[in-house]
Design a protein around this motif. Structure first.
Motif, mmCIF file in Angstrom:
data_model
loop_
_atom_site.group_PDB
_atom_site.id
_atom_site.type_symbol
_atom_site.label_atom_id
_atom_site.label_comp_id
_atom_site.label_asym_id
_atom_site.label_seq_id
_atom_site.Cartn_x
_atom_site.Cartn_y
_atom_site.Cartn_z
ATOM 1 N N THR A 34 0.830 -1.206 0.000
ATOM 2 C CA THR A 34 0.000 0.000 0.000
ATOM 3 C C THR A 34 0.864 1.255 0.000
ATOM 4 O O THR A 34 0.573 2.209 -0.726
ATOM 5 N N ASP A 35 1.946 1.262 0.785
ATOM 6 C CA ASP A 35 2.857 2.416 0.815
ATOM 7 C C ASP A 35 3.512 2.644 -0.543
ATOM 8 O O ASP A 35 3.611 3.781 -1.019
ATOM 9 N N GLN A 36 3.963 1.559 -1.177
ATOM 10 C CA GLN A 36 4.604 1.676 -2.489
ATOM 11 C C GLN A 36 3.610 2.140 -3.554
ATOM 12 O O GLN A 36 3.945 2.957 -4.412
ATOM 13 N N LEU A 37 2.391 1.624 -3.491
ATOM 14 C CA LEU A 37 1.363 2.051 -4.444
ATOM 15 C C LEU A 37 1.031 3.529 -4.265
ATOM 16 O O LEU A 37 0.812 4.241 -5.244
ATOM 17 N N SER A 38 0.999 3.982 -3.037
ATOM 18 C CA SER A 38 0.721 5.395 -2.775
ATOM 19 C C SER A 38 1.793 6.289 -3.393
ATOM 20 O O SER A 38 1.481 7.310 -4.015
ATOM 21 N N LEU A 39 3.039 5.895 -3.244
ATOM 22 C CA LEU A 39 4.131 6.661 -3.854
ATOM 23 C C LEU A 39 4.038 6.638 -5.375
ATOM 24 O O LEU A 39 4.264 7.658 -6.036
ATOM 25 N N ALA A 40 3.708 5.487 -5.936
ATOM 26 C CA ALA A 40 3.578 5.371 -7.388
ATOM 27 C C ALA A 40 2.426 6.231 -7.906
ATOM 28 O O ALA A 40 2.547 6.881 -8.948
ATOM 29 N N GLU A 45 -0.008 9.001 -11.134
ATOM 30 C CA GLU A 45 -1.459 9.201 -11.101
ATOM 31 C C GLU A 45 -2.267 8.010 -11.614
ATOM 32 O O GLU A 45 -3.349 7.749 -11.126
ATOM 33 N N LEU A 46 -1.779 7.289 -12.588
ATOM 34 C CA LEU A 46 -2.499 6.168 -13.183
ATOM 35 C C LEU A 46 -1.572 4.956 -13.184
ATOM 36 O O LEU A 46 -0.492 5.006 -13.766
ATOM 37 N N ILE A 47 -1.985 3.881 -12.510
ATOM 38 C CA ILE A 47 -1.147 2.689 -12.439
ATOM 39 C C ILE A 47 -1.971 1.447 -12.721
ATOM 40 O O ILE A 47 -3.171 1.419 -12.503
ATOM 41 N N LYS A 48 -1.273 0.431 -13.226
ATOM 42 C CA LYS A 48 -1.898 -0.858 -13.496
ATOM 43 C C LYS A 48 -1.238 -1.899 -12.600
ATOM 44 O O LYS A 48 -0.018 -1.905 -12.428
ATOM 45 N N ILE A 49 -2.072 -2.770 -12.047
ATOM 46 C CA ILE A 49 -1.617 -3.794 -11.110
ATOM 47 C C ILE A 49 -2.112 -5.153 -11.609
ATOM 48 O O ILE A 49 -3.238 -5.262 -12.100
ATOM 49 N N THR A 50 -1.290 -6.177 -11.439
ATOM 50 C CA THR A 50 -1.694 -7.546 -11.743
ATOM 51 C C THR A 50 -1.987 -8.267 -10.437
ATOM 52 O O THR A 50 -1.202 -8.185 -9.494
ATOM 53 N N ARG A 68 -9.702 2.119 -1.182
ATOM 54 C CA ARG A 68 -10.078 2.823 0.053
ATOM 55 C C ARG A 68 -8.886 3.459 0.759
ATOM 56 O O ARG A 68 -8.869 4.664 0.951
ATOM 57 N N PRO A 69 -7.863 2.693 1.150
ATOM 58 C CA PRO A 69 -6.757 3.320 1.880
ATOM 59 C C PRO A 69 -5.903 4.262 1.021
ATOM 60 O O PRO A 69 -5.270 5.171 1.546
ATOM 61 N N LEU A 70 -5.908 4.050 -0.281
ATOM 62 C CA LEU A 70 -5.118 4.897 -1.171
ATOM 63 C C LEU A 70 -5.866 6.151 -1.608
ATOM 64 O O LEU A 70 -5.287 7.011 -2.263
ATOM 65 N N ARG A 71 -7.154 6.231 -1.279
ATOM 66 C CA ARG A 71 -8.008 7.339 -1.732
ATOM 67 C C ARG A 71 -7.942 7.458 -3.255
ATOM 68 O O ARG A 71 -7.816 8.539 -3.818
ATOM 69 N N ALA A 72 -8.033 6.308 -3.912
ATOM 70 C CA ALA A 72 -7.929 6.232 -5.368
ATOM 71 C C ALA A 72 -9.248 5.746 -5.950
ATOM 72 O O ALA A 72 -10.086 5.191 -5.248
ATOM 73 N N GLU A 73 -9.398 5.961 -7.235
ATOM 74 C CA GLU A 73 -10.566 5.488 -7.981
ATOM 75 C C GLU A 73 -10.179 4.253 -8.780
ATOM 76 O O GLU A 73 -9.113 4.208 -9.397
ATOM 77 N N VAL A 74 -11.042 3.248 -8.772
ATOM 78 C CA VAL A 74 -10.847 2.084 -9.628
ATOM 79 C C VAL A 74 -11.357 2.468 -11.008
ATOM 80 O O VAL A 74 -12.531 2.751 -11.193
ATOM 81 N N VAL A 75 -10.444 2.507 -11.970
ATOM 82 C CA VAL A 75 -10.795 2.891 -13.334
ATOM 83 C C VAL A 75 -11.265 1.679 -14.113
ATOM 84 O O VAL A 75 -12.231 1.744 -14.867
ATOM 85 N N GLN A 76 -10.595 0.552 -13.899
ATOM 86 C CA GLN A 76 -10.896 -0.633 -14.684
ATOM 87 C C GLN A 76 -10.449 -1.878 -13.925
ATOM 88 O O GLN A 76 -9.433 -1.862 -13.230
ATOM 89 N N CYS A 77 -11.205 -2.930 -14.085
ATOM 90 C CA CYS A 77 -10.853 -4.225 -13.506
ATOM 91 C C CYS A 77 -11.270 -5.294 -14.516
ATOM 92 O O CYS A 77 -12.448 -5.614 -14.634
ATOM 93 N N ILE A 78 -10.297 -5.782 -15.259
ATOM 94 C CA ILE A 78 -10.573 -6.790 -16.288
ATOM 95 C C ILE A 78 -9.633 -7.964 -16.074
ATOM 96 O O ILE A 78 -8.422 -7.791 -16.016
ATOM 97 N N GLY A 79 -10.217 -9.144 -15.972
ATOM 98 C CA GLY A 79 -9.408 -10.330 -15.742
ATOM 99 C C GLY A 79 -8.648 -10.208 -14.445
ATOM 100 O O GLY A 79 -9.228 -10.019 -13.384
ATOM 101 N N ARG A 80 -7.352 -10.246 -14.521
ATOM 102 C CA ARG A 80 -6.500 -10.122 -13.341
ATOM 103 C C ARG A 80 -5.782 -8.775 -13.293
ATOM 104 O O ARG A 80 -4.872 -8.586 -12.500
ATOM 105 N N LYS A 81 -6.197 -7.853 -14.120
ATOM 106 C CA LYS A 81 -5.584 -6.516 -14.168
ATOM 107 C C LYS A 81 -6.509 -5.487 -13.528
ATOM 108 O O LYS A 81 -7.719 -5.495 -13.736
ATOM 109 N N VAL A 83 -6.732 -1.181 -12.726
ATOM 110 C CA VAL A 83 -6.184 0.147 -12.998
ATOM 111 C C VAL A 83 -6.737 1.103 -11.943
ATOM 112 O O VAL A 83 -7.941 1.183 -11.734
ATOM 113 N N LEU A 84 -5.815 1.821 -11.282
ATOM 114 C CA LEU A 84 -6.183 2.792 -10.257
ATOM 115 C C LEU A 84 -5.736 4.183 -10.665
ATOM 116 O O LEU A 84 -4.699 4.345 -11.322
#
Length: 96
Positions: A34-40, A45-50, A68-81, A83-84
């Motif tokens: 979560t800390d690393q994602l927050s920095l990224a 601003e836009l990151i993709k996670i597997t 929730r903890p990152l105060r981010a919006e889920v842009v997309q969730c397809i398969g195992r990917k 995007v925040l």
């Protein structure tokens, strides 16, 4: 921040060209991740996670648990990917 469908569509189009930079594995969502994602998110601003198959959460569950903890919006969730997006006030990269 609540994204409109038009803003979300623009971010989805941008996300098509980026590669995942993080993986959620069998350890699930940890404080370190979560800390690393927050920095990224602050830098990009836009990151993709597997979400790997060994993860204890589905991709949708991981997206919701991270947003929730990152105060981010889920842009997309397809398969195992997943995007925040989180707008950076100090390092603005994306205009939506």
């Amino acid at each position: 921040m609540e994204l409109t469908s038009k803003q979300r569509a623009k971010l989805r189009a941008m996300a098509n060209t980026i590669d995942p930079i993080f993986q959620v594995g069998k350890s699930g969502i940890t404080n370190e991740l979560t800390d690393q994602l927050s920095l990224a998110l602050e830098a990009r601003e836009l990151i993709k996670i597997t979400v790997l198959e060994t993860a204890p959460l589905s991709a949708r569950e991981a997206a919701d648990a991270l947003a929730r903890p990152l105060r981010a919006e889920v842009v997309q969730c397809i398969g195992r990917k997943v995007v925040l997006y989180r707008e950076s006030h100090t390092n603005k990269k994306i205009e939506i």
